[in-house]
Design an enzyme around this catalytic site. Sequence first.
Site, PDB file in Angstrom:
ATOM      1  N   HIS A   1      -1.262   0.389  -9.990  1.00 54.57           N
ATOM      2  CA  HIS A   1      -1.964  -0.538  -9.095  1.00 54.57           C
ATOM      3  C   HIS A   1      -2.484  -1.724  -9.906  1.00 54.57           C
ATOM      4  O   HIS A   1      -3.687  -2.042  -9.897  1.00 54.57           O
ATOM      5  CB  HIS A   1      -3.104   0.160  -8.357  1.00 54.57           C
ATOM      6  CG  HIS A   1      -3.422  -0.481  -7.039  1.00 54.57           C
ATOM      7  ND1 HIS A   1      -3.769   0.224  -5.900  1.00 54.57           N
ATOM      8  CD2 HIS A   1      -3.444  -1.785  -6.665  1.00 54.57           C
ATOM      9  CE1 HIS A   1      -3.993  -0.602  -4.898  1.00 54.57           C
ATOM     10  NE2 HIS A   1      -3.808  -1.833  -5.340  1.00 54.57           N
TER      11      HIS A   1
ATOM     12  N   GLU B   1      -3.943   7.796  -5.219  1.00 54.52           N
ATOM     13  CA  GLU B   1      -4.222   7.114  -6.482  1.00 54.52           C
ATOM     14  C   GLU B   1      -5.538   7.604  -7.059  1.00 54.52           C
ATOM     15  O   GLU B   1      -6.524   7.712  -6.314  1.00 54.52           O
ATOM     16  CB  GLU B   1      -4.270   5.593  -6.262  1.00 54.52           C
ATOM     17  CG  GLU B   1      -2.957   5.002  -5.804  1.00 54.52           C
ATOM     18  CD  GLU B   1      -3.018   3.494  -5.579  1.00 54.52           C
ATOM     19  OE1 GLU B   1      -4.084   2.888  -5.838  1.00 54.52           O
ATOM     20  OE2 GLU B   1      -2.000   2.916  -5.151  1.00 54.52           O
TER      21      GLU B   1
ATOM     22  N   ARG C   1       0.850  -1.190   0.000  1.00 54.29           N
ATOM     23  CA  ARG C   1       0.000   0.000   0.000  1.00 54.29           C
ATOM     24  C   ARG C   1       0.887   1.242   0.000  1.00 54.29           C
ATOM     25  O   ARG C   1       1.931   1.276   0.661  1.00 54.29           O
ATOM     26  CB  ARG C   1      -0.922   0.016   1.223  1.00 54.29           C
ATOM     27  CG  ARG C   1      -2.076  -0.974   1.134  1.00 54.29           C
ATOM     28  CD  ARG C   1      -3.080  -0.579   0.062  1.00 54.29           C
ATOM     29  NE  ARG C   1      -4.250  -1.441   0.034  1.00 54.29           N
ATOM     30  CZ  ARG C   1      -4.385  -2.507  -0.751  1.00 54.29           C
ATOM     31  NH1 ARG C   1      -3.395  -2.861  -1.562  1.00 54.29           N
ATOM     32  NH2 ARG C   1      -5.513  -3.222  -0.739  1.00 54.29           N
TER      33      ARG C   1
END
Length: 316
Positions: A284, A265, A236
Amino acid sequence: MTLVLLPDTITLDPRLPDGVRTAQYDVHQPIPEQWRDAEVLVAWGNPTDRLAEAARNLHGLRWVQSLAAGPDAVLAAGFDPQVQVTSGRGLHDGPVAEHTLALVLALARRLPDAVRAGQRRQWSTDLGGLQPIPGSDGAGFTSLCGARVLIWGFGSIAARLAPALTLLGAQVAGIASTAGERAGYPVVTAAEAMDLLPRTDVLIDILPATAATRRIIDDGVLRRLPAHAVFVNVGRGSTVDEGALVHALQDGRLAGAALDVTAVEPLPADSPLWDLPNLLLTPHAAGGRPVGADTLLSDNIAAFHRGEPLRNQVRR
């Protein structure tokens, strides 16, 4: 009749015991009024505002099954403390392990540099031809053969990744909250890892987002790594002090990095991360493929119906 709400972001077909039915909901819209008596919500790709809305409106809810390995979005949504939360732990082990290996190998073989040279139509002799033998003076990190890899957050993904790294010749160790042995690999605590960092070639972050892990990869950690080392984050973005990482890469205190996750993000266009030539970014992309979701759901729905403990419990 128990109602289980399934997201429309993935095709799901779990086995259902008698007395259980499902309905598919649009994750981008409010839960329809006729389904607000649901006892179970399956979450995958839900926007944060819709999760918070579901937490307010689903008053009969007893259990939320997240298909994400890290259920931090569900935990932050504000569901009643009495609502059980389970994660998608194990569903992403293969895809994330593959992506992590790809990032590590890309840094070792300098593939981002090769792509940029190709865009310039430049046949770079620095990237090809005669090269230092891995592990020799001046070689830096150029191969997994003999490389010392440290995985911070040694869970099920790391257990899947570590054998692949070992097969390519790496020496693998892990960091977790308790020391010991996991999946046949030595694991130390974060405090003990400080002595390992100066001898580490690759530091891999697979940490979840918690209060304890927030910016745990900070300037102190990065300064303990040797200058030839690389850093990879598939955990993360909140676990990394991005300002410290930018400075370490700019100052040459770290040879390179690869990030699949960032603190914000999508990554803002004005982020300095975009401009670092020794940083590889992917959007991601490591997870996103919950392999075996139907099996997990079938097992957990059956256990829930029988009043038995659920797999991957995060909050009871």
